[in-house]
Write a protein that holds these residues in place. Sequence first.
Motif, PDB file in Angstrom:
ATOM      1  N   PHE A 244      -6.490 -24.076  22.677  1.00 56.57           N
ATOM      2  CA  PHE A 244      -5.031 -24.096  21.905  1.00 56.57           C
ATOM      3  C   PHE A 244      -3.650 -23.181  22.619  1.00 56.57           C
ATOM      4  N   LEU A 245      -3.156 -24.062  22.952  1.00 47.82           N
ATOM      5  CA  LEU A 245      -1.388 -23.583  23.550  1.00 47.82           C
ATOM      6  C   LEU A 245      -0.663 -23.034  23.228  1.00 47.82           C
ATOM      7  N   GLN A 246      -0.383 -21.823  24.088  1.00 50.85           N
ATOM      8  CA  GLN A 246       0.073 -20.572  24.059  1.00 50.85           C
ATOM      9  C   GLN A 246       1.859 -20.563  24.033  1.00 50.85           C
TER      10      GLN A 246
ATOM     11  N   GLY B 161      -1.085 -25.560  15.254  1.00 52.98           N
ATOM     12  CA  GLY B 161       0.566 -25.565  15.136  1.00 52.98           C
ATOM     13  C   GLY B 161       1.533 -25.421  16.048  1.00 52.98           C
ATOM     14  N   ALA B 162       0.950 -25.370  17.228  1.00 45.66           N
ATOM     15  CA  ALA B 162       1.694 -25.073  18.382  1.00 45.66           C
ATOM     16  C   ALA B 162       2.489 -26.305  18.532  1.00 45.66           C
ATOM     17  N   LEU B 163       2.268 -27.077  18.288  1.00 41.56           N
ATOM     18  CA  LEU B 163       3.644 -28.552  18.560  1.00 41.56           C
ATOM     19  C   LEU B 163       4.015 -28.594  17.238  1.00 41.56           C
TER      20      LEU B 163
ATOM     21  N   ASP C 218     -12.023 -36.883  11.011  1.00 40.15           N
ATOM     22  CA  ASP C 218     -12.532 -37.380  12.267  1.00 40.15           C
ATOM     23  C   ASP C 218     -11.904 -37.939  12.930  1.00 40.15           C
ATOM     24  N   ALA C 219     -10.428 -37.914  13.554  1.00 34.85           N
ATOM     25  CA  ALA C 219      -9.571 -37.861  13.843  1.00 34.85           C
ATOM     26  C   ALA C 219     -10.325 -39.705  14.641  1.00 34.85           C
ATOM     27  N   LEU C 220     -11.584 -40.085  15.256  1.00 32.37           N
ATOM     28  CA  LEU C 220     -12.252 -41.060  15.596  1.00 32.37           C
ATOM     29  C   LEU C 220     -12.483 -41.740  14.071  1.00 32.37           C
TER      30      LEU C 220
HETATM   31  N1  SAM Z   1      -2.330 -28.881  19.295  1.00 29.15           N
HETATM   32  C1  SAM Z   1      -3.027 -28.161  19.502  1.00 29.15           C
HETATM   33  C2  SAM Z   1      -2.642 -26.642  20.177  1.00 29.15           C
HETATM   34  O1  SAM Z   1      -2.117 -27.298  21.342  1.00 29.15           O
HETATM   35  O2  SAM Z   1      -2.386 -25.477  20.730  1.00 29.15           O
HETATM   36  C3  SAM Z   1      -4.364 -27.785  19.602  1.00 29.15           C
HETATM   37  C4  SAM Z   1      -5.373 -28.865  20.454  1.00 29.15           C
HETATM   38  S1  SAM Z   1      -7.441 -28.388  20.466  1.00 29.15           S
HETATM   39  C5  SAM Z   1      -7.050 -29.179  22.436  1.00 29.15           C
HETATM   40  C6  SAM Z   1      -7.611 -29.711  20.011  1.00 29.15           C
HETATM   41  C7  SAM Z   1      -7.771 -29.974  18.135  1.00 29.15           C
HETATM   42  O3  SAM Z   1      -8.356 -30.818  18.055  1.00 29.15           O
HETATM   43  C8  SAM Z   1      -8.365 -29.164  17.722  1.00 29.15           C
HETATM   44  O4  SAM Z   1      -7.518 -28.071  16.652  1.00 29.15           O
HETATM   45  C9  SAM Z   1     -10.050 -29.556  16.746  1.00 29.15           C
HETATM   46  O5  SAM Z   1     -10.076 -28.681  16.092  1.00 29.15           O
HETATM   47  C10 SAM Z   1      -9.137 -30.805  16.728  1.00 29.15           C
HETATM   48  N2  SAM Z   1     -10.198 -31.349  16.876  1.00 29.15           N
HETATM   49  C11 SAM Z   1     -11.433 -31.643  17.820  1.00 29.15           C
HETATM   50  N3  SAM Z   1     -12.307 -33.023  17.362  1.00 29.15           N
HETATM   51  C12 SAM Z   1     -11.253 -33.881  16.562  1.00 29.15           C
HETATM   52  C13 SAM Z   1     -11.685 -34.728  15.579  1.00 29.15           C
HETATM   53  N4  SAM Z   1     -12.509 -35.945  16.539  1.00 29.15           N
HETATM   54  N5  SAM Z   1     -10.807 -34.963  14.923  1.00 29.15           N
HETATM   55  C14 SAM Z   1     -10.010 -34.531  14.242  1.00 29.15           C
HETATM   56  N6  SAM Z   1      -9.604 -32.826  14.960  1.00 29.15           N
HETATM   57  C15 SAM Z   1     -10.527 -32.589  15.605  1.00 29.15           C
END
Ligand code: SAM
Length: 263
Positions: free
Chosen positions: A15-17, A45-47, A85-87
């Motif tokens: 997670f981006l801080q 929710g960072a972005l 799942d976004a895939l």
């Molecule tokens: N955007 C946030 C940030 O910058 O802090 C979180 C980024 S983190 C690298 C990736 C996020 O994608 C996580 O919240 C995780 O639960 C979600 N995630 C992982 N695999 C996913 C998938 N296949 N489809 C949708 N979301 C997914």
Amino acid sequence: MQVRHKAKKSLGQNFLQDDNIARKIVDSLKISEKDSVIEIGPGQGALTKHILEAGPKKLMLIEMDRNLAPALEKEYPAAEVIQQDALKFIWEDLDPEKNWKIIGNLPYNVASKLMWDIAAKSPAVNCVFMVQHEVGLRITADQGSKKYGGISAWIKSYCETQYLFKVPPTVFKPKPKVDSAVIKFYSLPNNEKPSDPEGLAGLIKYCFQYRRKQLGKILKSFVSDSLLQWMEEEGISLKDRPEALSPVQFQGLYNCIKNDFPS
Ligand code: SAM
């Protein structure tokens, strides 16, 4: 305020801080009030808050995590949260009239597959993604470069790609082992996109499977007079390797051999 629910470690999220970097990533998408935006993997929710501040017409959040998705729904009622799942998202169902822009600090384990699909199937005009630095270099590499591979040729058949900036591990929690990069896609006009995506994808994967071999060896079952003539016109030699071919030349190559190339 940021969503604070704990996500399962198995999803491998970092997670981006750093709020300045979050704002810089969102600013690079240049969101206006006529845009519909999708954020992939919003996490805590960072972005997200910066996207909403930019005032898009619509915001969809695709978050797979069962705890984070309801927390985002509560925190950002203006957004539509899709726990999925976004895939598995059907990118081609998005209405092309809605000026889609897609953004995400992508989960690294699925980033390449997601970008492969989004570039080819979504009607998004622009995308901004944070990915592993090495992946960012590959996707923005030009032909002839060592980093140029199947994913570069494929994504660049659909979009211009741009390397924006590097992000160090120190701004994430937990801290990843590698640097990250922010990259941007600019969709090409539809009439410049491949007419037979499946066939082209097969050819690109086939060629880069043998990336150290010469085209003469890779294509030996497909050599014909018309292929040789096309190669001469394009200035390509049978001694060249797949990395010598531009995305447009892969389409040209496919047109020459498609009747013999297994689909
Ligand atoms: N955007 C946030 C940030 O910058 O802090 C979180 C980024 S983190 C690298 C990736 C996020 O994608 C996580 O919240 C995780 O639960 C979600 N995630 C992982 N695999 C996913 C998938 N296949 N489809 C949708 N979301 C997914």
